[in-house]
Design a protein around this motif. Structure first.
Motif, PDB file in Angstrom:
ATOM      1  N   LEU A 292       3.844  -5.350  -7.156  1.00  0.00           N
ATOM      2  CA  LEU A 292       4.285  -3.933  -6.592  1.00  0.00           C
ATOM      3  C   LEU A 292       2.816  -3.360  -5.755  1.00  0.00           C
ATOM      4  CD1 LEU A 292       6.170  -2.581  -9.596  1.00  0.00           C
ATOM      5  CD2 LEU A 292       7.036  -2.941  -7.202  1.00  0.00           C
TER       6      LEU A 292
ATOM      7  N   VAL B 223       2.749   8.339  -3.355  1.00  0.00           N
ATOM      8  CA  VAL B 223       3.527   7.450  -3.332  1.00  0.00           C
ATOM      9  C   VAL B 223       4.872   7.961  -2.844  1.00  0.00           C
ATOM     10  CG1 VAL B 223       4.620   5.550  -4.720  1.00  0.00           C
ATOM     11  CG2 VAL B 223       2.205   6.212  -5.329  1.00  0.00           C
ATOM     12  N   SER B 224       5.521   7.348  -1.936  1.00  0.00           N
ATOM     13  CA  SER B 224       6.764   7.937  -1.385  1.00  0.00           C
ATOM     14  C   SER B 224       7.892   7.531  -2.371  1.00  0.00           C
ATOM     15  CB  SER B 224       7.214   6.959  -0.375  1.00  0.00           C
ATOM     16  OG  SER B 224       7.556   5.616  -0.537  1.00  0.00           O
TER      17      SER B 224
ATOM     18  N   ASN C 215      11.271   2.053  -6.752  1.00  0.00           N
ATOM     19  CA  ASN C 215      11.052   0.822  -6.758  1.00  0.00           C
ATOM     20  C   ASN C 215      10.215   0.412  -7.742  1.00  0.00           C
ATOM     21  OD1 ASN C 215      11.236  -2.021  -5.980  1.00  0.00           O
ATOM     22  ND2 ASN C 215       9.310  -2.094  -4.985  1.00  0.00           N
TER      23      ASN C 215
ATOM     24  N   LEU D  82       0.450   3.105  -3.887  1.00  0.00           N
ATOM     25  CA  LEU D  82       0.332   2.610  -5.315  1.00  0.00           C
ATOM     26  C   LEU D  82      -1.128   2.189  -5.716  1.00  0.00           C
ATOM     27  CD1 LEU D  82       2.141   2.742  -7.837  1.00  0.00           C
ATOM     28  CD2 LEU D  82       2.744   0.427  -7.373  1.00  0.00           C
TER      29      LEU D  82
ATOM     30  N   CYS E 188       2.647  -2.110  -1.979  1.00  0.00           N
ATOM     31  CA  CYS E 188       2.546  -0.719  -1.566  1.00  0.00           C
ATOM     32  C   CYS E 188       0.946   0.023  -1.636  1.00  0.00           C
ATOM     33  CB  CYS E 188       3.374   0.094  -2.697  1.00  0.00           C
ATOM     34  SG  CYS E 188       3.382   1.836  -2.465  1.00  0.00           S
TER      35      CYS E 188
ATOM     36  N   LYS F 205      10.801   6.211  -2.197  1.00  0.00           N
ATOM     37  CA  LYS F 205      11.453   4.924  -2.335  1.00  0.00           C
ATOM     38  C   LYS F 205      10.284   3.960  -2.965  1.00  0.00           C
ATOM     39  CE  LYS F 205      12.182   1.171   0.680  1.00  0.00           C
ATOM     40  NZ  LYS F 205      12.343   0.937   2.540  1.00  0.00           N
ATOM     41  N   ASP F 206       9.142   3.882  -2.596  1.00  0.00           N
ATOM     42  CA  ASP F 206       8.173   3.071  -3.305  1.00  0.00           C
ATOM     43  C   ASP F 206       8.216   3.406  -4.993  1.00  0.00           C
ATOM     44  OD1 ASP F 206       7.665   1.765  -1.226  1.00  0.00           O
ATOM     45  OD2 ASP F 206       5.953   2.918  -0.709  1.00  0.00           O
TER      46      ASP F 206
END
Length: 389
Positions: A115, A17-18, A24, A122, A119, A20-21
């Protein structure tokens, strides 16, 4: 939020998972403390949260509140749980309990679903978690199954050993009872035979006394023969019948020949009533034993002046016979035991196998035996044998 993000960044399942994600995702997370022994959620609860173990340890239980509960798994730091109920929208399938003081990161249902939808990485993390959980559950299930199988094998061996010991004790007990019965019931008539044989020897020139004494000897020999037959039938277990077409008159004639004189000598009345309208298919020798046993039981329960009525008839399907006596009768406890091997309340001897053999022979004919009795009023035994057309 920084603490939660830093923790999640180290969790294996979120490795793809990045930043950024994941940041979040962390913004929607909260932390909650659970003391040791606290239930996080219970089986059949509505699924409202997704969890990640931040510290501590939780256990997953099936049927947690029952005596037959099963532990399905353990979640430690970095493990994910609770996602299944959010994904399939079904109630919780198990109960989760904190086994130490535990800190959990959680996300509410609505945020979790949003989410995951936004994503893909995710979603992959959740799939990895589910896959890991399924592997662990399968291993736990197989291990539990193996353990229970071993327990069952051990228990089965113990039961077999206990059964063998019980059978051995029962055999010894039965052998003891049989030995006692044989010695008691055969010794008495043998003593009588011995005594009357001596009388015959001493009165050899008196024909009348010889005939009288020989009659007693023959009667006692017949008694020994009957005892031997009962023991032999019982020892064989299953009784086989050899059926032939018989007129009911034959059964009545045999019963009268064997017992009528004895009833008269004791001042007891034997009434024979034959209303059978057709031949019957029976084993005549074994059915004669049945009738003889029932008549003898009645005679022993009767006093002088009492009556035994043997009443037979048939309908379209059955051949019936009732032995109705006006003897002492039986209480309920005695009636409940009359078909038990070696049970006898007669003070006049016997193997205690008479009614066992009666029931076995009648059932071998496909029939039934019923007993009705009342103390001080008498007993009625009914036999019903199917007619073979």
């Amino acid at each position: 939020m920084d603490e939660i993000y830093s923790f999640l960044r180290e969790v294996y399942f979120f490795k793809d998972v990045s930043d950024k994600d994941l940041k979040n995702f962390a913004e929607h997370c909260k932390v909650e403390q659970y003391l040791e022994g606290t239930v996080v959620f219970a089986e059949n609860d509505r699924a409202e949260r997704f969890y990640v173990v931040m510290s501590g340890e939780v256990e997953v239980w099936k049927d947690y509140y029952s005596d037959s509960s099963d532990k399905l798994g353990v979640h430690r730091q970095g493990h994910l749980f609770g996602e299944m109920g959010l994904v399939d929208d079904l109630p919780r399938s198990a109960t989760v309990v904190a086994v130490t003081d535990t800190k959990l990161v959680y996300v509410k249902r609505e945020d979790f679903l949003h989410l995951v939808d936004m994503c893909p990485a995710l979603s992959l993390a959740i799939i990895r978690s589910l896959s890991s959980m399924m592997r662990t559950s399968n291993e736990t299930y197989v291990n539990n199954l193996r353990m229970r199988n071993l327990e069952l094998v051990h228990t089965n061996h113990e039961l077999q050993r206990a059964q063998q010991q019980l059978l051995r004790k029962e055999r010894l007990s039965t052998l003891g009872k049989l030995s006692s019965l044989i010695l008691h019931d055969i010794r008495n008539p043998l003593s009588i035979v011995k005594g009357y044989t001596e009388l015959i020897y001493m009165n050899a020139d008196d024909a009348a006394k010889v005939r009288t004494n020989c009659k007693v000897v023959l009667s006692e020999i017949q008694r020994i023969h009957a005892i031997a037959n009962e023991l032999l039938d019982y020892s064989r277990g299953e009784i086989r019948v050899e059926l032939s077409v018989v007129e009911a008159d034959e059964l009545f004639a045999r019963l009268e020949h064997s017992l009528a004189n004895l009833f008269r000598e004791q001042g007891k009345e034997l009434v024979l009533e034959n209303f059978v309208q057709r031949p019957v298919l029976i084993d005549i020798e074994r059915m004669q034993r049945v009738w003889h046993n029932l008549a003898e039981n009645a005679r022993k329960a009767m006093d002088a002046g009492d009556t035994l009525r043997v009443h037979a008839w048939n309908d379209a399907h059955y051949f019936y016979c009732e032995f109705i006596d006006t003897g002492v009768g039986m209480d309920e406890a005695t009636q409940g035991m009359i078909f038990d091997p070696f049970f006898s309340k007669s003070a006049k001897g016997g193997t205690g196998l008479g009614m066992v053999i009666v029931k076995s022979v009648v059932e071998a004919h496909g029939g039934t035996v019923t007993v009705q009795s009342e103390e001080s009023k008498g007993t009625t035994v009914r036999i019903a044998i199917p007619l073979h057309t």
